[in-house]
Design a protein around this motif. Structure first.
Motif, PDB file in Angstrom:
ATOM      1  N   THR A   1       0.835  -1.198   0.000  1.00 36.20           N
ATOM      2  CA  THR A   1       0.000   0.000   0.000  1.00 36.20           C
ATOM      3  C   THR A   1       0.873   1.253   0.000  1.00 36.20           C
ATOM      4  O   THR A   1       2.060   1.209   0.328  1.00 36.20           O
ATOM      5  N   PHE A   2       0.251   2.365  -0.336  1.00 38.36           N
ATOM      6  CA  PHE A   2       0.906   3.658  -0.181  1.00 38.36           C
ATOM      7  C   PHE A   2       0.843   4.058   1.288  1.00 38.36           C
ATOM      8  O   PHE A   2      -0.125   3.748   1.998  1.00 38.36           O
ATOM      9  N   PHE A   3       1.878   4.759   1.734  1.00 38.58           N
ATOM     10  CA  PHE A   3       1.921   5.298   3.092  1.00 38.58           C
ATOM     11  C   PHE A   3       1.887   6.814   2.967  1.00 38.58           C
ATOM     12  O   PHE A   3       2.706   7.406   2.272  1.00 38.58           O
ATOM     13  N   ALA A   4       0.912   7.443   3.598  1.00 37.58           N
ATOM     14  CA  ALA A   4       0.741   8.891   3.466  1.00 37.58           C
ATOM     15  C   ALA A   4       0.627   9.536   4.839  1.00 37.58           C
ATOM     16  O   ALA A   4       0.237   8.900   5.817  1.00 37.58           O
TER      17      ALA A   4
ATOM     18  N   LYS B   1      -0.201  16.107  16.724  1.00 38.24           N
ATOM     19  CA  LYS B   1       0.164  14.824  16.133  1.00 38.24           C
ATOM     20  C   LYS B   1       0.046  14.864  14.613  1.00 38.24           C
ATOM     21  O   LYS B   1      -0.818  15.562  14.069  1.00 38.24           O
ATOM     22  N   THR B   2       0.906  14.112  13.955  1.00 37.21           N
ATOM     23  CA  THR B   2       0.826  13.918  12.518  1.00 37.21           C
ATOM     24  C   THR B   2      -0.124  12.766  12.224  1.00 37.21           C
ATOM     25  O   THR B   2      -0.075  11.734  12.897  1.00 37.21           O
ATOM     26  N   LEU B   3      -0.977  12.933  11.229  1.00 30.92           N
ATOM     27  CA  LEU B   3      -1.892  11.870  10.814  1.00 30.92           C
ATOM     28  C   LEU B   3      -1.216  11.008   9.754  1.00 30.92           C
ATOM     29  O   LEU B   3      -0.567  11.535   8.845  1.00 30.92           O
ATOM     30  N   CYS B   4      -1.347   9.687   9.875  1.00 30.26           N
ATOM     31  CA  CYS B   4      -0.775   8.760   8.898  1.00 30.26           C
ATOM     32  C   CYS B   4      -1.840   7.758   8.475  1.00 30.26           C
ATOM     33  O   CYS B   4      -2.762   7.460   9.238  1.00 30.26           O
ATOM     34  N   LEU B   5      -1.706   7.236   7.265  1.00 29.95           N
ATOM     35  CA  LEU B   5      -2.620   6.183   6.825  1.00 29.95           C
ATOM     36  C   LEU B   5      -2.036   5.410   5.647  1.00 29.95           C
ATOM     37  O   LEU B   5      -1.103   5.857   4.986  1.00 29.95           O
ATOM     38  N   PHE B   6      -2.616   4.222   5.420  1.00 33.39           N
ATOM     39  CA  PHE B   6      -2.299   3.408   4.253  1.00 33.39           C
ATOM     40  C   PHE B   6      -3.465   3.497   3.279  1.00 33.39           C
ATOM     41  O   PHE B   6      -4.622   3.611   3.703  1.00 33.39           O
ATOM     42  N   TYR B   7      -3.165   3.374   1.992  1.00 35.27           N
ATOM     43  CA  TYR B   7      -4.248   3.208   1.021  1.00 35.27           C
ATOM     44  C   TYR B   7      -3.691   2.509  -0.210  1.00 35.27           C
ATOM     45  O   TYR B   7      -2.509   2.627  -0.546  1.00 35.27           O
ATOM     46  N   ASP B   8      -4.536   1.727  -0.874  1.00 37.10           N
ATOM     47  CA  ASP B   8      -4.152   1.097  -2.136  1.00 37.10           C
ATOM     48  C   ASP B   8      -5.191   1.320  -3.222  1.00 37.10           C
ATOM     49  O   ASP B   8      -5.001   0.906  -4.359  1.00 37.10           O
TER      50      ASP B   8
END
Length: 262
Positions: free
Chosen positions: A114-117, A232-239
């Motif tokens: 997945t992409f990490f953003a 805090k920094t927000l992070c997530l995965f997406y594909d």
């Protein structure tokens, strides 16, 4: 040399991990929340001849995350993981975890890349007029959250998902915002591995009968400013490219690739 870590190593390992806080969100969050002595969590590190950390491996229940900035003893980490049974549930930065595919005696689960953003600004957010209909879930809502997630074909919901969800709420390493109709959850968005620096967005889902209404986007527009206001920094995965476009409209930028074996 690889050895198991204890509280005495905390300052050194956190200094090492904090150089890439978003990528190390899960490891940092789990260490801050559960330390080094839990039955369900252990942390190891590889050290060079000068006593400096070269790589880190964490076990959280039956899942493992390795991290390194350069060359590391992948075979040594693989030997540790095999002691806990197979197939191995492994995740991490793609160029790191892909190295474990070279070990024929290491059984990995299904691979997903997945992409990490990450998102550091709330400039693109827009709370809607119906934001009062969005609530924060409590432990009493755990079954409703798991039920909604299990209704989503793309989701892999493990047998320990409910336990982990409740534990994250109790430890304040995760929270869930949701919408509902007649007592049934129609959409929800969760955080996981929250720590002093960042928070991972997970479990973004909407019931099949309530899609195309903007529910999940509305929840994110309400939840994200709360997290960002805490520094805090927000992070997530997406594909999913369509999901990626939505996240980028909310201010996310790609910073790398993340691989999971489940």
């Amino acid at each position: 040399m690889i050895r198991k870590l204890s509280g005495q190593d905390h300052d050194q390992v956190m200094a090492y991990l904090s150089e890439e806080p978003s990528i190390n969100l899960f490891i940092i969050g789990d260490i801050e929340a559960f330390g080094y002595d839990s039955d369900f969590q252990e942390v190891w590190a590889e050290f060079d001849q000068h006593g400096r950390i070269k790589a880190v491996l964490i076990r959280f229940y039956q899942s493992f995350i390795p991290y390194a900035k350069g060359d590391f003893d992948a075979a040594g980490f693989a030997s540790i993981m095999k002691e806990y049974g197979q197939p191995i549930r492994l995740s991490g930065k793609t160029d790191i975890v892909d190295q474990f595919e070279a070990f024929d005696d290491l059984t990995l689960g299904k691979k997903q890349v997945t992409f990490f953003a990450e998102c550091r600004t709330g400039d693109f957010l827009n709370a809607g007029e119906d934001s009062d209909a969005i609530k924060q879930a409590g432990i009493e809502n755990a079954d409703q959250i798991i039920e909604l997630r299990r209704s989503i074909d793309e989701f892999h919901v493990g047998n320990d998902a409910r336990e982990i969800l409740i534990q994250s709420m109790e430890a304040k390493t995760g929270r869930t915002y949701y919408t509902s109709e007649n007592g049934i959850f129609t959409s929800c968005v969760s955080t996981a591995a929250e720590n002093s620096m960042s928070a991972m967005i997970v479990g973004v889902c909407t019931h099949k009968e309530h899609r195309q209404k903007g529910l999940a986007t509305a929840i994110m527009n309400k939840l994200f400013p709360v997290i960002l206001a805490e520094g805090k920094t927000l992070c997530l995965f997406y594909d999913n490219p369509a999901a990626g476009r939505i996240y980028k409209r909310l201010g996310f930028q790609d910073i790398g690739m993340w691989t999971m074996y489940r």
